[in-house]
Design an enzyme around this catalytic site. Structure first.
Site, PDB file in Angstrom:
ATOM      1  N   ASP A 167     -84.206 107.490  43.777  1.00 23.89           N
ATOM      2  CA  ASP A 167     -83.985 107.256  42.359  1.00 23.89           C
ATOM      3  C   ASP A 167     -82.593 107.681  41.932  1.00 23.89           C
ATOM      4  O   ASP A 167     -81.918 108.452  42.610  1.00 23.89           O
ATOM      5  CB  ASP A 167     -85.036 107.976  41.520  1.00 23.89           C
ATOM      6  CG  ASP A 167     -85.018 109.486  41.717  1.00 23.89           C
ATOM      7  OD1 ASP A 167     -84.921 109.934  42.874  1.00 23.89           O
ATOM      8  OD2 ASP A 167     -85.098 110.225  40.717  1.00 23.89           O
ATOM      9  N   GLU A 171     -86.781 112.295  42.433  1.00 27.21           N
ATOM     10  CA  GLU A 171     -86.176 113.617  42.588  1.00 27.21           C
ATOM     11  C   GLU A 171     -85.547 114.083  41.287  1.00 27.21           C
ATOM     12  O   GLU A 171     -85.639 115.264  40.919  1.00 27.21           O
ATOM     13  CB  GLU A 171     -85.115 113.570  43.697  1.00 27.21           C
ATOM     14  CG  GLU A 171     -84.508 114.925  44.050  1.00 27.21           C
ATOM     15  CD  GLU A 171     -83.218 115.219  43.296  1.00 27.21           C
ATOM     16  OE1 GLU A 171     -82.681 116.337  43.468  1.00 27.21           O
ATOM     17  OE2 GLU A 171     -82.745 114.350  42.531  1.00 27.21           O
TER      18      GLU A 171
END
Length: 506
Positions: free
Chosen positions: A97, A164
């Site tokens: 991400d 994350e």
């Protein structure tokens, strides 16, 4: 959309100094080609379906074993090259991400649009958005190793974690027993030549309050006040630079407007990511019509004050603080609730609390007053606290809880993760430093960072892993000025290749 993960690329002309060229032609092509592909797949935190599908499809086409686990992580596996089956297994780890931040004038849609990349001298950046090199360069490196036909290595795995940036959810929910390797190479460090063996823990703090709105005096005017153009930045790496926090600046003005001009708070929107220093905030205030001119003067005075305070830290020529007359809202925050909220925001700690006693140049404990959302009968304040010291992490979290409890707010803790305790006697660290010096003719720097890395969480599930983190140089991650230094990607790749070829035997 042609097929999973295939998106139309945009070409742009920005400035004469920008060299418009495909980044896939940069060296080393093994990494840049894959990073170029990743920029075409939307992957903001919380919206990872497209990148997960893309990575699985890519692995299938490359003939690489891959699967998506229950946590949304993508795991890839590749057997050892012939003759290297007895080497220790290596897990290469990065997160899929990216932080979706953009300049105020950008119309970029992170859930649908590809990232528009620009080559600017020795840097790759994006067109008024985050680039996604955090941690797309790490993911691209894993892809480069997995697809290579000529690299020498023992058994390797790629662990590409989910979300994350918003709470390390992929690492937190990583199933035990899923990974086989003995060495973990985390590829999420942002200064080339630094080798990280420790990082801060963190905890999300959320304060909420439901309230009953009151009717606005129909004779009052309404003004929207906007502060924008601040640098923002990474709330771990750049928290020690003293950058302006838009929410903390705004509350100083709002408190004075309430006190001096009989203003009332109707709404507040500031910040959008816990781990990004907020660079923009806006409030809607109501006030007697005869006080509007004085409010405009007050805004001008505060703009001068902010420019004076942050001169040399912020780009003061970019700071904008201005008013707009808007339609008077039907309702606003009750006076007592408003005062309690403003006092709590004013009192809330933001920034560095304590430096590490054993490493005085490293921040030990800090907080980021990241997001404020007030309006429509609801108030929410969201903070990320970090510390490499577990006691101080909870001390700071409890400090915040006490602050907002006094304002009548409900406070919840979530997403807590521990720090990564340094192991200076790590075997893989010694090996990495040896290879780095052979290739670059100088010693690497061993470092602990105030940013949060997933290593601590993964070590909690796989305590016998030997871990080090490194990567190419990135500047201003989590901002629209994020950029990656081209010239350090090649030596980074050379280090990876030799490391894998020389991994010790089991």
């Amino acid at each position: 959309m042609d097929s999973p993960g295939v998106y139309k690329k945009k070409n742009i002309n920005i400035l004469n100094k920008d060299i418009m060229a495909d980044i896939k032609n940069l060296s080393p092509v093994e990494i840049w080609r894959n990073f170029d592909k990743l920029t075409q797949v939307p992957r903001p935190s919380g919206h990872l379906e497209k990148i997960q599908a893309y990575l699985l499809n890519w692995a299938k086409e490359a003939g690489v074993e891959a699967f998506q686990d229950a946590a949304g992580n993508i795991v890839m596996r590749k057997p050892a090259t012939p003759g290297m089956e007895n080497r220790k297994g290596v897990i290469m780890q990065a997160h899929m991400d990216m932080v979706p931040q953009k300049a105020p004038e950008s119309n970029h849609d992170f859930e649908n649009d590809p990232i528009e990349t620009i080559i600017d001298g020795d840097w790759v950046r994006a067109n008024k958005t985050t680039l996604g090199s955090d941690d797309g360069l790490g993911v691209a490196t894993i892809m480069a190793v997995m697809e290579s036909k000529d690299l020498q290595h023992g058994p390797v795995e790629g662990l590409i974690t989910a979300d994350e940036e918003t709470g390390m959810y992929g690492a937190n929910d990583l199933p035990e027993g899923e990974l086989n390797g003995e060495i973990l190479l985390n590829l999420d460090t942002e200064v080339w030549g630094e080798f990280v063996i420790g990082s801060a823990g963190g905890i999300d703090i959320t304060a909420t309050l439901d309230y009953k709105e009151v009717e606005t005096d129909k004779e009052d005017a309404a003004v929207k006040v906007t502060l924008k153009g601040l640098k923002g930045g990474h709330s771990g790496i750049e928290i020690n630079e003293g950058r302006a926090n838009a929410n903390k600046c705004m509350v100083r003005f709002v408190r004075e407007a309430i006190s001096e001009l009989d203003a009332r708070l109707a709404s507040w929107q500031g910040g959008n990511m816990r781990n990004a220093i907020p660079f923009q905030a806006e409030v809607v205030l109501t006030l007697p019509k005869e006080n509007v001119e004085a409010l405009n003067d007050m805004v001008a005075d505060w703009k001068d004050e902010f420019c004076d305070e942050f001169n040399g830290i912020e780009n003061i020529e970019n700071i904008e603080f201005f008013t707009e007359n808007v339609e008077t809202p039907a309702t606003e925050v009750p006076a007592e609730i408003q005062d309690n909220l403003v006092d709590a925001i004013f009192a809330c700690h933001d920034g560095v609390l304590r430096m590490a006693p054993s490493m005085p140049d490293i921040v030990e404990t800090s907080s980021n007053l990241a997001i404020i959302e007030i309006g429509g009968g609801k108030a929410a304040i969201k903070i990320l606290a970090r510390s490499s010291h577990e006691y101080y992490k909870m001390y700071l979290a409890t400090m915040m809880e006490s602050c907002f409890n006094m304002a009548g707010m409900k406070v919840e803790f979530s997403g807590a993760y521990g720090g990564w305790n340094p192991n200076p006697k790590s075997d893989i660290l010694e090996h990495v430093l040896k290879v780095y010096k052979e290739q670059n003719g100088k010693d690497g720097v061993v470092q602990a960072v105030h940013a949060g890395l997933e290593c601590s969480i993964i070590l909690g599930k796989y305590p016998n892993l030997d871990v080090v983190s490194f990567g190419p140089t990135l500047l201003s991650p989590h901002t629209a000025n994020e950029r990656c230094q081209i010239s350090c990607v090649a030596p980074f790749w050379n280090l990876m290749k030799q490391l894998l070829a020389e991994i010790p035997t089991k």
